[in-house]
Write a protein that holds these residues in place. Sequence first.
Motif, PDB file in Angstrom:
ATOM      1  N   ALA A 185       0.852  -1.186   0.000  1.00 21.21           N
ATOM      2  CA  ALA A 185       0.000   0.000   0.000  1.00 21.21           C
ATOM      3  C   ALA A 185       0.891   1.240   0.000  1.00 21.21           C
ATOM      4  O   ALA A 185       2.046   1.174   0.424  1.00 21.21           O
ATOM      5  N   PRO A 186       0.394   2.362  -0.467  1.00 25.72           N
ATOM      6  CA  PRO A 186       1.198   3.596  -0.503  1.00 25.72           C
ATOM      7  C   PRO A 186       1.775   3.925   0.872  1.00 25.72           C
ATOM      8  O   PRO A 186       1.046   3.929   1.870  1.00 25.72           O
ATOM      9  N   GLY A 187       3.069   4.161   0.900  1.00 21.59           N
ATOM     10  CA  GLY A 187       3.735   4.520   2.142  1.00 21.59           C
ATOM     11  C   GLY A 187       4.084   3.352   3.033  1.00 21.59           C
ATOM     12  O   GLY A 187       4.691   3.542   4.093  1.00 21.59           O
ATOM     13  N   ASN A 188       3.701   2.157   2.611  1.00 22.65           N
ATOM     14  CA  ASN A 188       3.980   0.956   3.417  1.00 22.65           C
ATOM     15  C   ASN A 188       4.998   0.059   2.737  1.00 22.65           C
ATOM     16  O   ASN A 188       5.211   0.145   1.525  1.00 22.65           O
ATOM     17  N   GLN A 189       5.596  -0.812   3.531  1.00 24.96           N
ATOM     18  CA  GLN A 189       6.492  -1.800   2.957  1.00 24.96           C
ATOM     19  C   GLN A 189       5.687  -2.943   2.342  1.00 24.96           C
ATOM     20  O   GLN A 189       4.531  -3.182   2.709  1.00 24.96           O
ATOM     21  N   ARG A 190       6.313  -3.634   1.428  1.00 29.48           N
ATOM     22  CA  ARG A 190       5.676  -4.805   0.833  1.00 29.48           C
ATOM     23  C   ARG A 190       5.547  -5.875   1.915  1.00 29.48           C
ATOM     24  O   ARG A 190       6.490  -6.141   2.662  1.00 29.48           O
ATOM     25  N   GLU A 191       4.368  -6.501   1.979  1.00 33.82           N
ATOM     26  CA  GLU A 191       4.132  -7.510   3.007  1.00 33.82           C
ATOM     27  C   GLU A 191       3.578  -8.790   2.395  1.00 33.82           C
ATOM     28  O   GLU A 191       2.872  -8.765   1.377  1.00 33.82           O
ATOM     29  N   LEU A 192       3.893  -9.899   3.052  1.00 36.10           N
ATOM     30  CA  LEU A 192       3.399 -11.194   2.615  1.00 36.10           C
ATOM     31  C   LEU A 192       1.914 -11.304   2.922  1.00 36.10           C
ATOM     32  O   LEU A 192       1.480 -11.006   4.042  1.00 36.10           O
ATOM     33  N   VAL A 193       1.153 -11.744   1.940  1.00 38.02           N
ATOM     34  CA  VAL A 193      -0.278 -11.982   2.122  1.00 38.02           C
ATOM     35  C   VAL A 193      -0.529 -13.472   2.329  1.00 38.02           C
ATOM     36  O   VAL A 193      -1.195 -13.870   3.285  1.00 38.02           O
ATOM     37  N   ALA A 194      -0.006 -14.286   1.427  1.00 42.26           N
ATOM     38  CA  ALA A 194      -0.216 -15.728   1.506  1.00 42.26           C
ATOM     39  C   ALA A 194       0.833 -16.425   0.666  1.00 42.26           C
ATOM     40  O   ALA A 194       1.327 -15.865  -0.319  1.00 42.26           O
ATOM     41  N   GLU A 195       1.168 -17.647   1.046  1.00 43.56           N
ATOM     42  CA  GLU A 195       2.107 -18.448   0.282  1.00 43.56           C
ATOM     43  C   GLU A 195       1.657 -19.889   0.265  1.00 43.56           C
ATOM     44  O   GLU A 195       0.919 -20.337   1.151  1.00 43.56           O
ATOM     45  N   ILE A 196       2.111 -20.607  -0.761  1.00 45.43           N
ATOM     46  CA  ILE A 196       1.737 -22.009  -0.923  1.00 45.43           C
ATOM     47  C   ILE A 196       2.937 -22.768  -1.463  1.00 45.43           C
ATOM     48  O   ILE A 196       3.597 -22.321  -2.402  1.00 45.43           O
ATOM     49  N   THR A 197       3.220 -23.919  -0.869  1.00 51.11           N
ATOM     50  CA  THR A 197       4.340 -24.736  -1.317  1.00 51.11           C
ATOM     51  C   THR A 197       3.921 -25.590  -2.502  1.00 51.11           C
ATOM     52  O   THR A 197       2.743 -25.668  -2.861  1.00 51.11           O
ATOM     53  N   SER A 198       4.891 -26.261  -3.098  1.00 48.81           N
ATOM     54  CA  SER A 198       4.588 -27.135  -4.230  1.00 48.81           C
ATOM     55  C   SER A 198       3.685 -28.281  -3.798  1.00 48.81           C
ATOM     56  O   SER A 198       2.926 -28.811  -4.619  1.00 48.81           O
TER      57      SER A 198
END
Length: 120
Positions: A39-52
Amino acid sequence: VQLQASGGGLVQAGGSLRLSCAASGSIFTINSMAWYRQAPGNQRELVAEITSGGSTNYADSVKGRFTISRDNAKNTVYLQMNSLKPEDTAVYYCKGDIKTAAWRPVISYWGTGTQVTVSS
């Protein structure tokens, strides 16, 4: 290797969107895939991840509302976003941890961002 994200847009609070991200190019194997947002002014953040293998991990702020999935045959990762809130507004980026050959190391590739805007 390229990752192309799509599916963003403008939606009212409480609505839903589905993001897609397709990886293409010289791909030997894809390990984890993930969605991040900034988001503007914020750092990039993890939302979700999925393994193989299909194991998933979510940010606390989206648990119970977002679902990550993948289609290994299509080298594609999805993010189903329900019950959207104005604070979910951000540019969403996909990431894939990819090997382009058996003897090469895993490298993280980032996709193009897709804008998600949630109005109140």
